[in-house]
Design an enzyme around this catalytic site. Structure first.
Site, mmCIF file in Angstrom:
data_model
loop_
_atom_site.group_PDB
_atom_site.id
_atom_site.type_symbol
_atom_site.label_atom_id
_atom_site.label_comp_id
_atom_site.label_asym_id
_atom_site.label_seq_id
_atom_site.Cartn_x
_atom_site.Cartn_y
_atom_site.Cartn_z
ATOM 1 N N GLY A 28 0.766 -1.236 0.000
ATOM 2 C CA GLY A 28 0.000 0.000 0.000
ATOM 3 C C GLY A 28 0.797 1.286 0.000
ATOM 4 O O GLY A 28 0.272 2.333 0.388
ATOM 5 N N LYS A 29 2.054 1.253 -0.468
ATOM 6 C CA LYS A 29 2.815 2.519 -0.550
ATOM 7 C C LYS A 29 2.118 3.499 -1.482
ATOM 8 O O LYS A 29 1.946 4.670 -1.167
ATOM 9 C CB LYS A 29 4.227 2.263 -1.051
ATOM 10 C CG LYS A 29 5.121 1.499 -0.108
ATOM 11 C CD LYS A 29 6.572 1.454 -0.625
ATOM 12 C CE LYS A 29 6.655 0.824 -2.018
ATOM 13 N NZ LYS A 29 6.161 -0.571 -2.059
ATOM 14 N N THR A 30 1.745 3.011 -2.673
ATOM 15 C CA THR A 30 1.106 3.917 -3.627
ATOM 16 C C THR A 30 -0.245 4.388 -3.103
ATOM 17 O O THR A 30 -0.581 5.572 -3.176
ATOM 18 C CB THR A 30 0.938 3.244 -5.000
ATOM 19 O OG1 THR A 30 2.214 2.779 -5.460
ATOM 20 C CG2 THR A 30 0.368 4.207 -6.024
ATOM 21 N N PHE A 31 -0.995 3.463 -2.536
ATOM 22 C CA PHE A 31 -2.306 3.813 -1.968
ATOM 23 C C PHE A 31 -2.124 4.908 -0.919
ATOM 24 O O PHE A 31 -2.806 5.929 -0.930
ATOM 25 C CB PHE A 31 -2.969 2.578 -1.358
ATOM 26 C CG PHE A 31 -4.350 2.823 -0.829
ATOM 27 C CD1 PHE A 31 -4.534 3.109 0.526
ATOM 28 C CD2 PHE A 31 -5.465 2.790 -1.662
ATOM 29 C CE1 PHE A 31 -5.811 3.352 1.030
ATOM 30 C CE2 PHE A 31 -6.744 3.030 -1.156
ATOM 31 C CZ PHE A 31 -6.913 3.307 0.180
ATOM 32 N N LYS B 144 7.706 8.755 -8.524
ATOM 33 C CA LYS B 144 8.092 7.344 -8.494
ATOM 34 C C LYS B 144 9.432 7.264 -9.208
ATOM 35 O O LYS B 144 9.474 7.053 -10.424
ATOM 36 C CB LYS B 144 7.041 6.483 -9.191
ATOM 37 C CG LYS B 144 7.327 4.974 -9.173
ATOM 38 C CD LYS B 144 6.968 4.322 -7.861
ATOM 39 C CE LYS B 144 7.174 2.792 -7.959
ATOM 40 N NZ LYS B 144 6.810 2.076 -6.722
ATOM 41 N N GLY C 217 9.156 4.887 -2.879
ATOM 42 C CA GLY C 217 10.206 3.922 -3.220
ATOM 43 C C GLY C 217 9.666 2.826 -4.129
ATOM 44 O O GLY C 217 8.650 2.998 -4.824
ATOM 45 N N VAL C 218 10.349 1.712 -4.107
ATOM 46 C CA VAL C 218 9.908 0.548 -4.894
ATOM 47 C C VAL C 218 10.143 -0.689 -4.037
ATOM 48 O O VAL C 218 11.260 -0.880 -3.526
ATOM 49 C CB VAL C 218 10.651 0.467 -6.256
ATOM 50 C CG1 VAL C 218 12.162 0.580 -6.087
ATOM 51 C CG2 VAL C 218 10.266 -0.779 -7.019
ATOM 52 N N GLY C 219 9.097 -1.457 -3.806
ATOM 53 C CA GLY C 219 9.232 -2.611 -2.910
ATOM 54 C C GLY C 219 9.425 -2.150 -1.472
ATOM 55 O O GLY C 219 8.835 -1.166 -1.023
HETATM 56 N N1 LIG Z 1 -6.316 0.306 2.106
HETATM 57 C C1 LIG Z 1 -6.542 -0.204 0.890
HETATM 58 N N2 LIG Z 1 -7.815 -0.377 0.446
HETATM 59 C C2 LIG Z 1 -8.061 -0.904 -0.769
HETATM 60 N N3 LIG Z 1 -7.108 -1.309 -1.646
HETATM 61 C C3 LIG Z 1 -5.819 -1.162 -1.224
HETATM 62 C C4 LIG Z 1 -5.477 -0.607 0.034
HETATM 63 N N4 LIG Z 1 -4.117 -0.593 0.141
HETATM 64 C C5 LIG Z 1 -3.643 -1.122 -1.003
HETATM 65 N N5 LIG Z 1 -4.663 -1.468 -1.835
HETATM 66 C C6 LIG Z 1 -4.536 -2.099 -3.156
HETATM 67 O O1 LIG Z 1 -3.609 -3.173 -3.030
HETATM 68 C C7 LIG Z 1 -2.741 -3.231 -4.183
HETATM 69 C C8 LIG Z 1 -1.293 -3.003 -3.701
HETATM 70 O O2 LIG Z 1 -1.213 -1.696 -3.156
HETATM 71 P P1 LIG Z 1 -0.097 -0.681 -3.682
HETATM 72 O O3 LIG Z 1 -0.015 -0.727 -5.190
HETATM 73 O O4 LIG Z 1 -0.355 0.646 -3.072
HETATM 74 O O5 LIG Z 1 1.195 -1.375 -3.064
HETATM 75 P P2 LIG Z 1 2.701 -0.876 -3.120
HETATM 76 O O6 LIG Z 1 3.311 -1.091 -1.795
HETATM 77 O O7 LIG Z 1 2.734 0.519 -3.674
HETATM 78 O O8 LIG Z 1 3.345 -1.877 -4.186
HETATM 79 P P3 LIG Z 1 4.756 -1.701 -4.994
HETATM 80 O O9 LIG Z 1 5.805 -2.241 -4.110
HETATM 81 O O10 LIG Z 1 4.521 -2.501 -6.252
HETATM 82 O O11 LIG Z 1 4.916 -0.237 -5.277
HETATM 83 C C9 LIG Z 1 -3.228 -2.132 -5.121
HETATM 84 O O12 LIG Z 1 -4.185 -2.693 -6.028
HETATM 85 C C10 LIG Z 1 -3.936 -1.157 -4.196
HETATM 86 O O13 LIG Z 1 -4.948 -0.392 -4.853
HETATM 87 C C1 LIG Z 2 7.099 -5.426 -9.314
HETATM 88 C C2 LIG Z 2 6.702 -5.065 -7.897
HETATM 89 N N1 LIG Z 2 5.292 -4.651 -7.888
HETATM 90 C C3 LIG Z 2 7.557 -3.943 -7.364
HETATM 91 N N2 LIG Z 2 7.311 -2.767 -8.178
HETATM 92 C C4 LIG Z 2 9.028 -4.289 -7.330
HETATM 93 C C5 LIG Z 2 9.349 -5.038 -6.069
HETATM 94 C C6 LIG Z 2 10.832 -5.354 -5.973
HETATM 95 C C7 LIG Z 2 11.132 -6.238 -4.773
HETATM 96 C C8 LIG Z 2 12.590 -6.664 -4.735
HETATM 97 C C9 LIG Z 2 12.840 -7.545 -3.483
HETATM 98 O O1 LIG Z 2 12.899 -7.001 -2.358
HETATM 99 O O2 LIG Z 2 12.845 -8.785 -3.631
HETATM 100 MG MG LIG Z 3 3.591 1.256 -5.343
#
Ligand SMILES: Nc1ncnc2c1ncn2[C@@H]1O[C@H](COP(=O)(O)OP(=O)(O)OP(=O)(O)O)[C@@H](O)[C@H]1O
Ligand SMILES: C[C@H](N)[C@H](N)CCCCCC(=O)O
Ligand SMILES: [Mg+2]
Length: 227
Positions: A17-20, A40, A119-121
Protein backbone atom coordinates in the site's frame (compact mmCIF):
# COMPACT_ATOMS: atom_id res chain seq x y z
CA UNK A 1 13.12 29.78 -5.60
CA UNK A 2 11.15 27.88 -2.97
CA UNK A 3 11.41 24.13 -2.90
CA UNK A 4 8.85 21.63 -1.79
CA UNK A 5 8.64 19.92 1.54
CA UNK A 6 9.52 16.37 0.50
CA UNK A 7 9.35 12.94 2.07
CA UNK A 8 10.48 9.47 0.98
CA UNK A 9 7.62 6.96 1.29
CA UNK A 10 8.97 3.52 2.21
CA UNK A 11 7.05 0.33 2.86
CA UNK A 12 7.47 -2.83 4.88
CA UNK A 13 7.29 -4.80 1.64
CA UNK A 14 6.06 -4.68 -1.92
CA UNK A 15 2.30 -4.61 -2.52
CA UNK A 16 1.50 -3.32 1.00
CA UNK A 17 0.00 0.00 0.00
CA UNK A 18 2.82 2.52 -0.55
CA UNK A 19 1.11 3.92 -3.63
CA UNK A 20 -2.31 3.81 -1.97
CA UNK A 21 -0.98 5.67 1.09
CA UNK A 22 1.06 8.11 -1.00
CA UNK A 23 -2.03 9.03 -2.98
CA UNK A 24 -3.93 9.48 0.30
CA UNK A 25 -1.11 11.77 1.56
CA UNK A 26 -1.32 13.80 -1.65
CA UNK A 27 -5.06 14.21 -1.24
CA UNK A 28 -4.60 15.13 2.44
CA UNK A 29 -2.12 17.86 1.46
CA UNK A 30 -4.41 19.13 -1.29
CA UNK A 31 -7.26 19.32 1.21
CA UNK A 32 -5.03 21.78 3.09
CA UNK A 33 -4.72 23.87 -0.10
CA UNK A 34 -1.15 22.73 -0.72
CA UNK A 35 0.11 21.98 -4.22
CA UNK A 36 1.03 18.31 -3.83
CA UNK A 37 2.43 15.71 -6.21
CA UNK A 38 4.01 12.30 -6.07
CA UNK A 39 7.18 10.93 -7.65
CA UNK A 40 8.09 7.34 -8.49
CA UNK A 41 11.83 7.53 -9.18
CA UNK A 42 12.15 3.88 -10.13
CA UNK A 43 9.33 1.61 -11.28
CA UNK A 44 9.36 -2.00 -12.39
CA UNK A 45 6.37 -3.29 -14.28
CA UNK A 46 4.94 -1.22 -17.15
CA UNK A 47 2.81 -1.43 -20.25
CA UNK A 48 2.82 0.55 -23.49
CA UNK A 49 -0.07 3.06 -23.59
CA UNK A 50 -0.42 5.55 -26.47
CA UNK A 51 3.24 5.13 -27.34
CA UNK A 52 4.44 5.63 -23.74
CA UNK A 53 5.71 3.03 -21.28
CA UNK A 54 3.48 3.62 -18.26
CA UNK A 55 3.84 2.10 -14.78
CA UNK A 56 0.61 1.74 -12.84
CA UNK A 57 2.00 3.42 -9.69
CA UNK A 58 3.17 6.41 -11.71
CA UNK A 59 -0.26 6.70 -13.34
CA UNK A 60 -1.98 6.58 -9.93
CA UNK A 61 0.37 9.18 -8.46
CA UNK A 62 -0.15 11.39 -11.51
CA UNK A 63 -3.94 11.14 -11.16
CA UNK A 64 -3.79 12.08 -7.46
CA UNK A 65 -1.57 15.14 -7.86
CA UNK A 66 -2.54 18.82 -7.96
CA UNK A 67 -1.12 18.93 -11.50
CA UNK A 68 0.59 16.68 -14.05
CA UNK A 69 4.36 17.35 -14.06
CA UNK A 70 4.83 14.97 -16.99
CA UNK A 71 5.67 11.30 -16.74
CA UNK A 72 9.36 11.81 -17.53
CA UNK A 73 9.85 13.80 -14.31
CA UNK A 74 7.34 11.84 -12.23
CA UNK A 75 8.84 8.46 -13.16
CA UNK A 76 12.33 8.96 -14.63
CA UNK A 77 13.28 5.26 -14.52
CA UNK A 78 10.55 2.95 -15.85
CA UNK A 79 11.46 -0.70 -16.33
CA UNK A 80 9.14 -3.06 -18.14
CA UNK A 81 9.34 -6.33 -16.22
CA UNK A 82 7.46 -6.50 -12.89
CA UNK A 83 10.48 -7.88 -11.04
CA UNK A 84 13.35 -6.63 -8.88
CA UNK A 85 14.44 -3.42 -10.62
CA UNK A 86 18.16 -4.20 -10.79
CA UNK A 87 17.34 -7.47 -12.58
CA UNK A 88 14.89 -5.73 -14.92
CA UNK A 89 17.52 -3.07 -15.70
CA UNK A 90 20.16 -5.72 -16.45
CA UNK A 91 17.74 -7.53 -18.75
CA UNK A 92 17.16 -4.25 -20.59
CA UNK A 93 20.90 -3.72 -20.84
CA UNK A 94 20.78 -0.48 -18.90
CA UNK A 95 21.81 0.86 -15.54
CA UNK A 96 19.58 2.88 -13.19
CA UNK A 97 20.82 6.46 -13.67
CA UNK A 98 20.72 8.16 -10.27
CA UNK A 99 21.77 11.51 -11.79
CA UNK A 100 18.60 11.43 -13.90
CA UNK A 101 16.58 10.79 -10.73
CA UNK A 102 18.28 13.68 -8.92
CA UNK A 103 17.64 16.07 -11.82
CA UNK A 104 13.96 15.09 -12.01
CA UNK A 105 13.57 15.40 -8.25
CA UNK A 106 15.15 18.87 -8.20
CA UNK A 107 12.82 20.04 -10.97
CA UNK A 108 9.71 18.66 -9.27
CA UNK A 109 10.73 20.21 -5.97
CA UNK A 110 10.50 23.69 -7.52
CA UNK A 111 6.94 23.08 -8.73
CA UNK A 112 5.05 22.01 -5.60
CA UNK A 113 4.54 22.72 -1.91
CA UNK A 114 4.63 19.01 -1.04
CA UNK A 115 6.44 16.18 -2.84
CA UNK A 116 5.98 12.55 -1.85
CA UNK A 117 8.66 10.25 -3.30
CA UNK A 118 7.57 6.61 -3.39
CA UNK A 119 10.21 3.92 -3.22
CA UNK A 120 9.91 0.55 -4.89
CA UNK A 121 9.23 -2.61 -2.91
CA UNK A 122 10.65 -2.46 0.62
CA UNK A 123 13.29 -0.05 1.99
CA UNK A 124 16.41 -1.86 0.78
CA UNK A 125 15.81 -2.79 -2.85
CA UNK A 126 18.94 -3.01 -5.03
CA UNK A 127 19.24 -0.43 -7.81
CA UNK A 128 22.70 -1.58 -8.89
CA UNK A 129 25.71 -3.57 -7.68
CA UNK A 130 26.40 -1.36 -4.67
CA UNK A 131 23.42 1.00 -4.45
CA UNK A 132 19.88 0.51 -3.19
CA UNK A 133 16.70 2.45 -2.49
CA UNK A 134 17.93 3.28 1.02
CA UNK A 135 20.98 4.95 -0.57
CA UNK A 136 18.61 6.87 -2.83
CA UNK A 137 16.60 8.15 0.14
CA UNK A 138 19.86 9.17 1.82
CA UNK A 139 21.21 10.90 -1.30
CA UNK A 140 17.94 12.82 -1.67
CA UNK A 141 18.30 13.58 2.07
CA UNK A 142 14.62 13.04 2.76
CA UNK A 143 12.75 12.25 5.96
CA UNK A 144 10.96 8.94 5.64
CA UNK A 145 7.29 8.05 5.98
CA UNK A 146 6.93 4.31 6.58
CA UNK A 147 3.83 2.53 5.31
CA UNK A 148 3.19 -0.59 7.36
CA UNK A 149 1.05 -3.20 5.64
CA UNK A 150 -1.03 -4.43 8.59
CA UNK A 151 -0.80 -8.19 8.43
CA UNK A 152 0.72 -10.89 10.66
CA UNK A 153 4.49 -10.35 10.57
CA UNK A 154 4.32 -6.60 10.09
CA UNK A 155 5.77 -5.77 13.54
CA UNK A 156 9.09 -7.39 12.67
CA UNK A 157 9.16 -5.87 9.18
CA UNK A 158 8.36 -2.41 10.54
CA UNK A 159 10.96 -2.49 13.34
CA UNK A 160 13.67 -3.84 11.03
CA UNK A 161 12.86 -1.13 8.49
CA UNK A 162 12.95 1.56 11.19
CA UNK A 163 16.41 0.29 12.20
CA UNK A 164 17.58 0.46 8.58
CA UNK A 165 16.23 4.02 8.21
CA UNK A 166 18.12 5.10 11.32
CA UNK A 167 21.27 3.27 10.19
CA UNK A 168 21.27 5.42 7.04
CA UNK A 169 21.14 8.54 9.22
CA UNK A 170 17.60 9.32 8.09
CA UNK A 171 14.72 10.54 10.21
CA UNK A 172 11.52 8.53 10.45
CA UNK A 173 8.98 11.37 10.16
CA UNK A 174 5.95 9.19 10.74
CA UNK A 175 4.26 5.93 9.88
CA UNK A 176 0.94 4.86 8.40
CA UNK A 177 -0.86 1.60 9.15
CA UNK A 178 -2.54 0.28 6.02
CA UNK A 179 -5.13 -2.49 6.43
CA UNK A 180 -4.11 -4.73 3.58
CA UNK A 181 -5.42 -7.85 5.31
CA UNK A 182 -9.07 -7.51 6.37
CA UNK A 183 -8.78 -10.88 8.14
CA UNK A 184 -5.90 -9.80 10.38
CA UNK A 185 -6.47 -10.70 14.04
CA UNK A 186 -5.91 -8.22 16.94
CA UNK A 187 -5.29 -5.22 14.66
CA UNK A 188 -5.49 -2.66 17.49
CA UNK A 189 -3.04 -4.60 19.65
CA UNK A 190 -0.59 -4.75 16.73
CA UNK A 191 -0.94 -1.01 16.17
CA UNK A 192 -0.33 -0.43 19.90
CA UNK A 193 2.79 -2.60 19.72
CA UNK A 194 4.11 -0.44 16.88
CA UNK A 195 3.13 2.83 18.55
CA UNK A 196 5.21 1.94 21.60
CA UNK A 197 8.22 0.78 19.57
CA UNK A 198 8.42 3.11 16.58
CA UNK A 199 9.98 6.43 17.54
CA UNK A 200 7.74 8.43 15.20
CA UNK A 201 4.13 9.63 15.13
CA UNK A 202 1.36 7.47 13.73
CA UNK A 203 -0.01 9.60 10.88
CA UNK A 204 -3.12 7.48 10.56
CA UNK A 205 -4.60 4.06 9.89
CA UNK A 206 -6.08 3.49 6.42
CA UNK A 207 -8.94 1.01 6.21
CA UNK A 208 -9.35 -1.34 3.27
CA UNK A 209 -11.73 0.45 0.92
CA UNK A 210 -13.82 -1.57 -1.48
CA UNK A 211 -13.41 0.83 -4.39
CA UNK A 212 -9.64 1.21 -3.86
CA UNK A 213 -9.98 5.00 -3.95
CA UNK A 214 -7.43 6.60 -1.57
CA UNK A 215 -9.13 10.01 -1.78
CA UNK A 216 -11.98 8.67 0.34
CA UNK A 217 -9.70 8.01 3.31
CA UNK A 218 -7.31 10.96 3.04
CA UNK A 219 -9.09 12.58 5.98
CA UNK A 220 -7.79 9.74 8.20
CA UNK A 221 -4.24 11.11 7.80
CA UNK A 222 -2.36 13.93 9.42
CA UNK A 223 0.63 15.27 7.51
CA UNK A 224 4.05 14.89 9.12
CA UNK A 225 5.29 17.93 10.95
CA UNK A 226 7.21 20.12 8.51
CA UNK A 227 10.65 20.76 9.97
N1 LIG B 1 -6.32 0.31 2.11
C1 LIG B 1 -6.54 -0.20 0.89
N2 LIG B 1 -7.81 -0.38 0.45
C2 LIG B 1 -8.06 -0.90 -0.77
N3 LIG B 1 -7.11 -1.31 -1.65
C3 LIG B 1 -5.82 -1.16 -1.22
C4 LIG B 1 -5.48 -0.61 0.03
N4 LIG B 1 -4.12 -0.59 0.14
C5 LIG B 1 -3.64 -1.12 -1.00
N5 LIG B 1 -4.66 -1.47 -1.84
C6 LIG B 1 -4.54 -2.10 -3.16
O1 LIG B 1 -3.61 -3.17 -3.03
C7 LIG B 1 -2.74 -3.23 -4.18
C8 LIG B 1 -1.29 -3.00 -3.70
O2 LIG B 1 -1.21 -1.70 -3.16
P1 LIG B 1 -0.10 -0.68 -3.68
O3 LIG B 1 -0.01 -0.73 -5.19
O4 LIG B 1 -0.36 0.65 -3.07
O5 LIG B 1 1.19 -1.37 -3.06
P2 LIG B 1 2.70 -0.88 -3.12
O6 LIG B 1 3.31 -1.09 -1.79
O7 LIG B 1 2.73 0.52 -3.67
O8 LIG B 1 3.34 -1.88 -4.19
P3 LIG B 1 4.76 -1.70 -4.99
O9 LIG B 1 5.81 -2.24 -4.11
O10 LIG B 1 4.52 -2.50 -6.25
O11 LIG B 1 4.92 -0.24 -5.28
C9 LIG B 1 -3.23 -2.13 -5.12
O12 LIG B 1 -4.18 -2.69 -6.03
C10 LIG B 1 -3.94 -1.16 -4.20
O13 LIG B 1 -4.95 -0.39 -4.85
C1 LIG C 1 7.10 -5.43 -9.31
C2 LIG C 1 6.70 -5.07 -7.90
N1 LIG C 1 5.29 -4.65 -7.89
C3 LIG C 1 7.56 -3.94 -7.36
N2 LIG C 1 7.31 -2.77 -8.18
C4 LIG C 1 9.03 -4.29 -7.33
C5 LIG C 1 9.35 -5.04 -6.07
C6 LIG C 1 10.83 -5.35 -5.97
C7 LIG C 1 11.13 -6.24 -4.77
C8 LIG C 1 12.59 -6.66 -4.73
C9 LIG C 1 12.84 -7.54 -3.48
O1 LIG C 1 12.90 -7.00 -2.36
O2 LIG C 1 12.84 -8.78 -3.63
MG1 LIG D 1 3.59 1.26 -5.34
Amino acid sequence: MSTAHAWFVAGTDTEIGKTFATCALIHAARARHLRAIGMKPVAAGADWMDGELINEDAARLRAAGSFDPGIALLNPICLQAPIAPHIAAAEEGRSIDTRLIRTAFDMLATQADCLFVEGVGGFRVPLGDDYDTADLARDLDLPVILVVGLRLGCINHALLTAEAISARGLRLAGWIGNQVDPAMLRVEQNIDALRSRLNAPLLGVLPRVTDGNPATVANRLTLPVIQ
